[in-house]
Design a protein around this motif. Structure first.
Motif, short mmCIF file in Angstrom:
data_model
loop_
_atom_site.label_atom_id
_atom_site.label_comp_id
_atom_site.label_asym_id
_atom_site.label_seq_id
_atom_site.Cartn_x
_atom_site.Cartn_y
_atom_site.Cartn_z
N VAL A 180 1.31 6.93 -6.79
CA VAL A 180 0.27 7.89 -7.13
C VAL A 180 0.72 9.32 -6.81
O VAL A 180 0.41 10.26 -7.54
CB VAL A 180 -1.04 7.55 -6.39
CG1 VAL A 180 -2.11 8.60 -6.68
CG2 VAL A 180 -1.55 6.18 -6.80
N GLN A 181 1.48 9.49 -5.73
CA GLN A 181 2.00 10.82 -5.40
C GLN A 181 2.94 11.32 -6.49
O GLN A 181 2.91 12.50 -6.85
CB GLN A 181 2.72 10.76 -4.05
CG GLN A 181 1.79 10.68 -2.85
CD GLN A 181 2.53 10.50 -1.54
OE1 GLN A 181 3.69 10.04 -1.52
NE2 GLN A 181 1.88 10.84 -0.44
N ALA B 256 -8.10 17.61 -13.54
CA ALA B 256 -8.96 16.49 -13.15
C ALA B 256 -8.11 15.29 -12.73
O ALA B 256 -8.45 14.59 -11.76
CB ALA B 256 -9.87 16.12 -14.32
N ALA B 257 -7.00 15.05 -13.45
CA ALA B 257 -6.13 13.93 -13.09
C ALA B 257 -5.49 14.15 -11.72
O ALA B 257 -5.38 13.22 -10.92
CB ALA B 257 -5.04 13.76 -14.15
N ILE C 250 0.84 -1.20 0.00
CA ILE C 250 0.00 0.00 0.00
C ILE C 250 0.87 1.25 0.00
O ILE C 250 0.59 2.22 -0.71
CB ILE C 250 -0.95 -0.01 1.21
CG1 ILE C 250 -1.91 -1.21 1.11
CG2 ILE C 250 -1.76 1.28 1.25
CD1 ILE C 250 -2.78 -1.39 2.32
N ARG C 251 1.96 1.24 0.80
CA ARG C 251 2.87 2.39 0.81
C ARG C 251 3.49 2.61 -0.55
O ARG C 251 3.66 3.75 -1.01
CB ARG C 251 3.97 2.18 1.85
CG ARG C 251 3.54 2.38 3.29
CD ARG C 251 4.74 2.67 4.19
NE ARG C 251 5.76 1.63 4.06
CZ ARG C 251 5.82 0.53 4.79
NH1 ARG C 251 4.89 0.30 5.72
NH2 ARG C 251 6.79 -0.35 4.62
N THR C 252 3.80 1.53 -1.26
CA THR C 252 4.37 1.63 -2.62
C THR C 252 3.37 2.26 -3.58
O THR C 252 3.72 3.12 -4.41
CB THR C 252 4.79 0.25 -3.13
OG1 THR C 252 5.73 -0.32 -2.22
CG2 THR C 252 5.42 0.35 -4.51
N LYS C 253 2.09 1.84 -3.48
CA LYS C 253 1.05 2.41 -4.34
C LYS C 253 0.86 3.90 -4.06
O LYS C 253 0.70 4.71 -4.98
CB LYS C 253 -0.26 1.66 -4.13
CG LYS C 253 -0.28 0.25 -4.72
CD LYS C 253 -1.65 -0.40 -4.50
CE LYS C 253 -1.68 -1.81 -5.08
NZ LYS C 253 -2.99 -2.46 -4.84
N SER D 113 -5.39 12.77 -5.94
CA SER D 113 -5.56 13.11 -4.52
C SER D 113 -6.62 12.23 -3.87
O SER D 113 -6.45 11.77 -2.72
CB SER D 113 -5.95 14.59 -4.39
OG SER D 113 -4.93 15.43 -4.88
N SER D 114 -7.70 11.97 -4.59
CA SER D 114 -8.75 11.08 -4.05
C SER D 114 -8.23 9.67 -3.86
O SER D 114 -8.52 9.02 -2.84
CB SER D 114 -9.96 11.07 -5.00
OG SER D 114 -10.52 12.36 -5.13
N VAL D 115 -7.45 9.18 -4.83
CA VAL D 115 -6.88 7.83 -4.71
C VAL D 115 -5.93 7.75 -3.53
O VAL D 115 -5.91 6.77 -2.78
CB VAL D 115 -6.18 7.44 -6.02
CG1 VAL D 115 -5.40 6.13 -5.85
CG2 VAL D 115 -7.19 7.29 -7.15
N ILE D 116 -5.12 8.81 -3.35
CA ILE D 116 -4.19 8.83 -2.22
C ILE D 116 -4.95 8.79 -0.89
O ILE D 116 -4.57 8.07 0.04
CB ILE D 116 -3.28 10.06 -2.30
CG1 ILE D 116 -2.31 9.93 -3.48
CG2 ILE D 116 -2.51 10.28 -1.00
CD1 ILE D 116 -1.53 11.19 -3.78
N ASP D 117 -6.03 9.56 -0.80
CA ASP D 117 -6.84 9.55 0.43
C ASP D 117 -7.41 8.16 0.69
O ASP D 117 -7.39 7.67 1.84
CB ASP D 117 -7.97 10.57 0.32
CG ASP D 117 -7.47 12.01 0.33
OD1 ASP D 117 -6.33 12.22 0.78
OD2 ASP D 117 -8.21 12.90 -0.13
N ASP D 118 -7.91 7.50 -0.36
CA ASP D 118 -8.48 6.16 -0.19
C ASP D 118 -7.41 5.15 0.23
O ASP D 118 -7.64 4.31 1.13
CB ASP D 118 -9.15 5.70 -1.48
CG ASP D 118 -10.39 6.53 -1.82
OD1 ASP D 118 -10.92 7.19 -0.91
OD2 ASP D 118 -10.80 6.52 -3.00
#
Length: 291
Positions: free
Chosen positions: A14-15, A253-254, A7-10, A259-264
């Motif tokens: 994304v960041q 938008a990307a 999860i940390r790698t993902k 940011s939404s993916v990082i929060d999830d």
């Protein structure tokens, strides 16, 4: 559930993606302002030369230019297709190419051919994949339209019109409306349509007349060629402004989605970490109880 390390790698991946999209958004915003300024500066020249061409179309000269004569049989046509060189600008190029496909199908269903002049890498790649009849092209387009580079590819289509190989010439591009809205359009530029040649009531007068020096043919040839160049240059300026606006919106938008993916993912990571800690505490308590 994925482990904490995965999860940390993902999250890190994304960041990094968000950093790229954010940078591209800022670059597009900077280029968009320049492109809009260039587009607006070109409009007064285009409007003025359109007025002059409108007056000439309603005059009664001793020489009638072929660009002003409507041809009854519209069989083979030419099409100048303007797209961007790069992607990542939403559906901008897709919408233009859909118009091209629809127009080409309409002409080919009648048993005629379309002669294409793609401007931009996306248009050239698409037409080559579909085995279209490409007679000239211009790539790369760059961030600013260059009239000198445009002359050669456009001349191929104009010469074909003069020789009767095509009976109409169209241009397909994306018109800039505002930052959030761009509209794909297809416009006829040869023969010069009445809609372009009558922009106001003054142009509809029937008594326009001029004295030509040195002669009507030479003056009209030069003026109407400049008029065509102005139309195409304006179309390119509009398309570039639309491209940068669409890219800025798409990259924003990307970035928001990243940011939404990082929060999830952060929430999932915290739950996984909490579950691991709870499991360790349970094992410690269980061991102590056993002792």
């Amino acid at each position: 559930m994925a482990g904490s390390k995965e999860i940390r790698t993902k999250i890190k991946s994304v960041q990094n993606t968000r950093k790229i999209t954010k940078a591209m958004e800022m670059v597009a915003a900077s280029k968009m302002r320049k492109a809009q300024e260039r587009m607006r500066h070109a409009r007064p020249y285009g409007e003025k030369i359109r007025d002059i061409a409108a007056h000439l179309a309603h005059a009664n000269p001793e020489y009638r230019h072929p660009f002003l004569v409507k041809r009854e049989i519209a069989d083979n046509i030419g099409a100048i297709v303007v797209t961007s060189d790069k992607g990542l600008c939403g559906a901008l190029n897709t919408n233009v190419l859909r118009l091209v496909v629809a127009k080409a199908k309409e002409v080919q269903d009648r048993g005629f051919k379309v002669h294409f002049t793609p401007i931009g890498n996306k248009a050239l790649a698409f037409l080559q994949r579909t085995r279209a009849n490409v007679v000239s092209h211009l790539v790369p387009l760059g961030d600013a339209p260059n009239l000198e580079r445009l002359t050669g590819p456009i001349k191929v289509q104009v010469d074909a019109y003069r020789e009767g190989k095509i009976n109409a010439l169209y241009i397909v591009y994306t018109r800039f409306i505002n930052t959030m809205k761009q509209e794909p359009v297809i416009e006829q530029i040869l023969p010069l349509p009445a809609a372009r040649l009558a922009p106001d009531a003054r142009a509809a007068r029937k008594n326009w007349d001029y004295v030509y020096e040195p002669d009507a043919k030479e003056v009209l040839d030069q003026l109407l060629r400049r008029y065509l160049e102005a139309i195409i240059y304006q179309a390119l300026a509009e398309n570039i402004a639309s491209e940068q606006s669409a890219r800025m919106v798409a990259m924003k938008a990307a970035s928001d989605n990243a940011s939404s993916v990082i929060d999830d993912l952060t929430l999932v990571y915290n739950k996984a970490r909490q579950a691991a800690i709870t499991k360790e505490l349970s094992e410690i308590v269980g061991g102590a109880a056993a002792v």
